[in-house]
Scaffold this motif. Structure first.
Motif, PDB file in Angstrom:
ATOM      1  N   VAL A   1      47.271  46.342  15.732  1.00 38.51           N
ATOM      2  CA  VAL A   1      46.115  46.765  16.520  1.00 38.51           C
ATOM      3  C   VAL A   1      46.419  48.152  17.056  1.00 38.51           C
ATOM      4  O   VAL A   1      47.451  48.378  17.695  1.00 38.51           O
TER       5      VAL A   1
ATOM      6  N   SER B   1      37.312  45.084  14.701  1.00 41.96           N
ATOM      7  CA  SER B   1      37.807  44.078  15.647  1.00 41.96           C
ATOM      8  C   SER B   1      36.882  42.876  15.767  1.00 41.96           C
ATOM      9  O   SER B   1      37.256  41.868  16.370  1.00 41.96           O
TER      10      SER B   1
ATOM     11  N   ASN C   1      40.883  49.302  18.154  1.00 40.36           N
ATOM     12  CA  ASN C   1      40.297  48.612  19.300  1.00 40.36           C
ATOM     13  C   ASN C   1      40.012  49.589  20.440  1.00 40.36           C
ATOM     14  O   ASN C   1      40.836  50.424  20.789  1.00 40.36           O
TER      15      ASN C   1
ATOM     16  N   LEU D   1      38.953  40.754  20.502  1.00 41.15           N
ATOM     17  CA  LEU D   1      40.293  40.421  20.012  1.00 41.15           C
ATOM     18  C   LEU D   1      40.601  38.946  20.248  1.00 41.15           C
ATOM     19  O   LEU D   1      41.158  38.255  19.388  1.00 41.15           O
TER      20      LEU D   1
ATOM     21  N   ASP E   1      45.264  50.631  19.668  1.00 40.30           N
ATOM     22  CA  ASP E   1      44.431  50.664  20.862  1.00 40.30           C
ATOM     23  C   ASP E   1      44.037  52.100  21.178  1.00 40.30           C
ATOM     24  O   ASP E   1      44.875  52.973  21.408  1.00 40.30           O
TER      25      ASP E   1
ATOM     26  N   SER F   1      43.081  44.833  27.061  1.00 42.18           N
ATOM     27  CA  SER F   1      43.369  44.590  25.639  1.00 42.18           C
ATOM     28  C   SER F   1      44.864  44.549  25.350  1.00 42.18           C
ATOM     29  O   SER F   1      45.366  43.630  24.689  1.00 42.18           O
TER      30      SER F   1
ATOM     31  N   SER G   1      42.068  52.082  25.539  1.00 39.50           N
ATOM     32  CA  SER G   1      41.265  51.091  26.274  1.00 39.50           C
ATOM     33  C   SER G   1      41.588  51.102  27.764  1.00 39.50           C
ATOM     34  O   SER G   1      42.724  51.345  28.182  1.00 39.50           O
TER      35      SER G   1
ATOM     36  N   GLY H   1      38.044  46.152  23.627  1.00 39.47           N
ATOM     37  CA  GLY H   1      37.571  44.995  22.882  1.00 39.47           C
ATOM     38  C   GLY H   1      38.344  43.726  23.181  1.00 39.47           C
ATOM     39  O   GLY H   1      38.556  42.900  22.285  1.00 39.47           O
TER      40      GLY H   1
END
Length: 337
Positions: free
Chosen positions: A35, A87, A10, A17, A37, A44, A40, A13
């Motif tokens: 997930v 995602s 991700n 999500l 990440d 998120s 980000s 996103g």
């Protein structure tokens, strides 16, 4: 039973999500859902902590791109099978069952892709993967159910299980041991066509990539990079040429690479004539990038050919994708029934 991890990479996103992760949590009882990440800057991570407490999270310190992002994340996840999932994918009930059945019953299968339909137009296949990936003799990738921008309706024509050349990175199950034997995803790709490179390596090692039409997912597509983006054009043309330089045998290189360069230039001028000058420039920038990185590409080629000197042509499509697209008989599956 294998230890299975569904891993979603991700980057900013949060909305994706929120929309797509509930189906993954609901229908993935056979796996641990993660997930990863990718640095980000949106909300998120807090969304995951607040609304998805069962989902495990790997937090990376910055955006490493698709390839390195997955490699960094998967180094921290212990599993027998990884399922790389975009995602923007909605999964369906029991989607993992036929995928895991193939991996558990066949030692010669190292990667599996489900049927990938369009989230926006669920009666159609989705661009990225469709009914399994193929490669023509000139190295053009396409799919059962999708050739260039021509996409078929799903009438059950690809509800089979069969060997394919490549599995889509939008949804690909792969043995963890296989993933790391081949060094994970080639980080020089950043994103796009890295799955074709990995699947080609799998076949060089004498293993198989499979498709099962009895598992179905729905892909939004272009969730992080729009299909109309010149950046996407650059990555596709650069990475396609890189894949060929890494994998083609010496006897093929001397004529296929010059021919592909010429065809790529024709594509560039086609972009220009159709009013897409940025895409035209992207093609030439892609070739310049390959030229500047050629020594590194050839080093990877030598290492690959030392480990696996040859590849089987069994799964190379017998015919030319461009001829099929421009001059082939129109497929009945291109219209609704």
């Amino acid at each position: 039973m294998a230890d299975v991890s569904v891993v979603i990479l991700n980057y900013n996103g949060e909305k994706l999500l929120q929309k797509f992760l509930p189906s993954v949590v609901k229908y993935s009882a056979e796996a641990t859902v993660w997930v990863a990440d990718n640095g980000s800057t949106d909300a998120s991570v807090s969304l995951l902590e607040r609304e998805f407490p069962s989902v495990r999270v790997v937090t990376l310190d910055r955006n490493y791109g698709f390839c390195r992002g997955y490699n960094e994340a998967l180094r921290r996840i212990k599993a027998d099978v990884y399922v790389l999932l975009n995602s923007d994918v909605m999964v369906t009930q029991d989607w993992l069952v036929p995928i895991l059945r193939l991996l558990e019953s066949r030692d010669d299968i190292d990667a599996v892709q489900p049927k990938i339909l369009s989230y926006k137009e669920p009666e159609k296949f989705e661009y990225a993967g469709a009914g399994g990936g193929l490669l023509d003799p000139l190295g053009y990738p396409f799919c059962r159910g999708r050739i260039l921008n021509r996409i078929e309706y799903d009438h059950g024509q690809y509800d089979d299980e069969r060997e394919v050349f490549w599995s889509s990175g939008a949804c690909m199950a792969i043995r963890a041991s296989t993933y790391w034997t081949h060094g994970g995803l080639d980080e020089d790709f950043f994103a796009h066509m890295e799955e074709i490179d990995l699947c080609w390596k799998i076949q060089r090692a004498g293993k198989k990539v499979f498709y099962t039409g009895t598992s179905v997912v729905y892909h939004l597509g272009a969730g992080t990079l729009n299909y109309a983006s010149p950046r996407k054009t650059f990555l596709n043309f650069r990475n396609n040429m890189t894949v060929l330089l890494k994998h083609l045998d010496g006897g093929e290189m001397w004529w296929k690479i010059p021919l592909r360069i010429g065809l790529d230039w024709l594509a560039a001028f086609s972009f220009l004539l159709s009013g897409k000058p940025a895409h035209c420039v992207a093609v030439f920038k892609a070739h310049a990038a390959v030229t500047s990185g050629l020594s590194a590409i050839l080093r990877r080629r030598r290492a690959l050919r030392t480990a696996y000197p040859r590849y089987s042509r069994k799964n190379i499509y017998r015919g030319l994708m461009l001829l099929k697209y421009f001059f082939g008989r129109r497929n009945d599956y291109l219209k609704p029934q």
